[in-house]
Design an enzyme around this catalytic site. Sequence first.
Site, PDB file in Angstrom:
ATOM      1  N   ASP A  37     -25.775  31.065 -10.350  1.00 33.91           N
ATOM      2  CA  ASP A  37     -25.225  30.399 -11.535  1.00 33.91           C
ATOM      3  C   ASP A  37     -24.442  31.372 -12.413  1.00 33.91           C
ATOM      4  O   ASP A  37     -24.788  32.553 -12.531  1.00 33.91           O
ATOM      5  CB  ASP A  37     -26.387  29.792 -12.332  1.00 33.91           C
ATOM      6  N   GLU A  47     -21.156  30.343  -8.162  1.00 35.93           N
ATOM      7  CA  GLU A  47     -20.485  29.455  -9.104  1.00 35.93           C
ATOM      8  C   GLU A  47     -19.612  30.364  -9.969  1.00 35.93           C
ATOM      9  O   GLU A  47     -20.079  30.982 -10.915  1.00 35.93           O
ATOM     10  CB  GLU A  47     -21.481  28.691  -9.975  1.00 35.93           C
TER      11      GLU A  47
END
Length: 727
Positions: A407, A460
């Site tokens: 993330d 990401e």
Amino acid sequence: MLLEDQLKQALCTHPFESLGMKKEEGATKFTVWMPGALHVSVVELMSGKHVGKLKKQSGSDLFIGSFKRVKANLVYALKVENSETEYQVIDPYQFQEQAYHAVHFVDHAPENVYQQLGAQLLELDVGIDAPVNVTRFAVFAPNASAVSVIGDFNYWDGSCHPMQKTSMGYWVLVIPGVHAGHKYKYQIKDANGNPLPHKSDPVGFSNEQYPSHASVVYNHNEYEWQDSEWMSANQADKYRQAMSIYEVHLGSWKRPDDKSSNRYLTYHELAEQLIPYVKDMGYTHIEVLPVSEFPFDGSWGYQPVGMFSPTSRFGDPDDFKHFVDQCHQHGIGVIIDWVPAHFPEDGHGLARFDGTHVYEYSDPRKGWHPDWNSCIYDFGKDTVRQFLVANALFWVEKFHVDGLRVDAVASMLYLDYSRKQGEWIPNVDGGNENYEAISLLQWMNQAVYEKFPHAMTIAEESTSFPKVSRPVFEGGLGFGFKWNMGWMHDSLHYISKDPSYRRYHHGEITFSMVYSFTENFVLPISHDEVVHGKGALIRKMPGDEWQQAANLRCYAGFMYAHPGKKLNFMGNEIGQATEWNHDSSVRWDLLEFDKHKGIQALYRELNGLYKKLPALYESDHDPKCFSWIDHENSEQSVLSLLRLSQDGNQKLISVSNFTPVPRNDFRIGVPTKGSYKLVFNSDDKAFWGSGYKVQATVTADDVSWNNQPHSIRVNLPPLATLFLVLG
């Protein structure tokens, strides 16, 4: 300060220097600190033979005694009598060497963090007939003045079990009789002796929920895995495999049928209900939003505290292992969201762990995240880097996860991420790249792929940072894949436009192919696109009810034809009309209606075709196997493309009509003469489409078109995507 005062105030830094058994000239001295005891005697552990009674020091809980003719290698217990009962315990302060063992090798390899630190269940071979069952505690708190283990085994009394500080900054203690299931925390005093909030174990393997947030001693060696067939077979080249990922928030995929209950489905219930659904829908992988323990439901797991502990909201760690195991036994891979970018300030967590910035950058210009009001790890500190790399390895080793979706990578890479001028510190070259984070990510990726070649890492990353999914030896970050955020934003912006205006935005739907092969991309329609006022996926579509559904179906078809692995968030596949709400379930009741059943059937069909047709997945990252047939028809908003299997034998034509105007006998250039069979039509009545008549098979003629030597003519339904396969 006197020893008894240090112990009473939980300020003893080196208890092994004073407590336990010490050889003196001609005798053996025993010093024991036992709060609440009236009488304490020393007995030989195995035989129970009485060694001697200790003398209680005046006005103190300190007991001392010296005895002659005591065995040099005596392993002893303490017989304790208080005002209520009599019991026997093994003195932890006779095991100094065994306690120190935790930190001898911890800095040699990252996996030693979870193999040595935290609460480790051990059987000590101390030279007697049977091993001694103990839990060894080890925690890093280099600037603390005192640390104690507190738990339900010592009435949460910080004076009972002071830990020993080592030269490396770790605090250690072996406590016999503490076993799996016992709850504990660390009581820490800062450098000035001031008490801090009780801390959960940074390497704790299981944690309780609010209000205690206590860590729980856990045995990782009891679960018996049954996924050997999957683990053996899962060595194939991921880049040439179909990968259709179902992104799931475990707390809101489905709630229990008992409406009066506010609980979640357990890991076992999710295995029973989610896995059959995912298998029926044809997805290859489940990606779960972060499962590392987190205190606040509303963070969805993106503010983790217990990095080594699956959240206990749904069960214990073995229950999560069962979920992964069942996924594997049913042929489904498991990817977890992993959050190494930041952590919250909750008092029981990592923030100012020993009163100083142990885990986070000390300067708020580097150590505080303005978007998420959270702390940023100090990516340049050796112990923090090892902690994070260890955590990545831990999830793959202990829980058999197949991938880590990392993330907020962009926030790690850039020192000025979401900061104004003057709010950040340049690197040594005056730039905005965080060299420390870059090298950490490279190390993490190298470590994961070296030790677990079957696993994958997915970034990401929302910027144009180069070589995110290229090997470190080529100067890349080393990720296996990268989310294609550019495709997601551009294509959603395009499809949200009224069809009459799409001609002016045609470049947005085609631009992704300019850079599509610069990285190993995953095409995501993620949770972030259906929350915080962005609206549900189907609500992004213009037009009336039928046109919204048709736009969604057409868009989904285009997504599956576009190079790149696929990811869809739960609820998208049934055309859920409301934004995702983490406090409630996906609106499964919508499947009572034909529209939503049709959209679900479309995604099921796309997943099936995706796995069946190698041209759609084998060459996702090979530019030789993709070409536009026509990407310039902005006036009619029609796109056509060619996908080839790796050997070139399978040829698939995809054509998308992004207007509600049907187009009969529409000519499309093709590279090869022959018959082209219709294998997918998003306008099919089975998908709640109009059922506009389309030829089942079309034959190419010798008319060159779209710079191709041959061409076919096919009816294009309104707002529809077609797949045609040669032969």
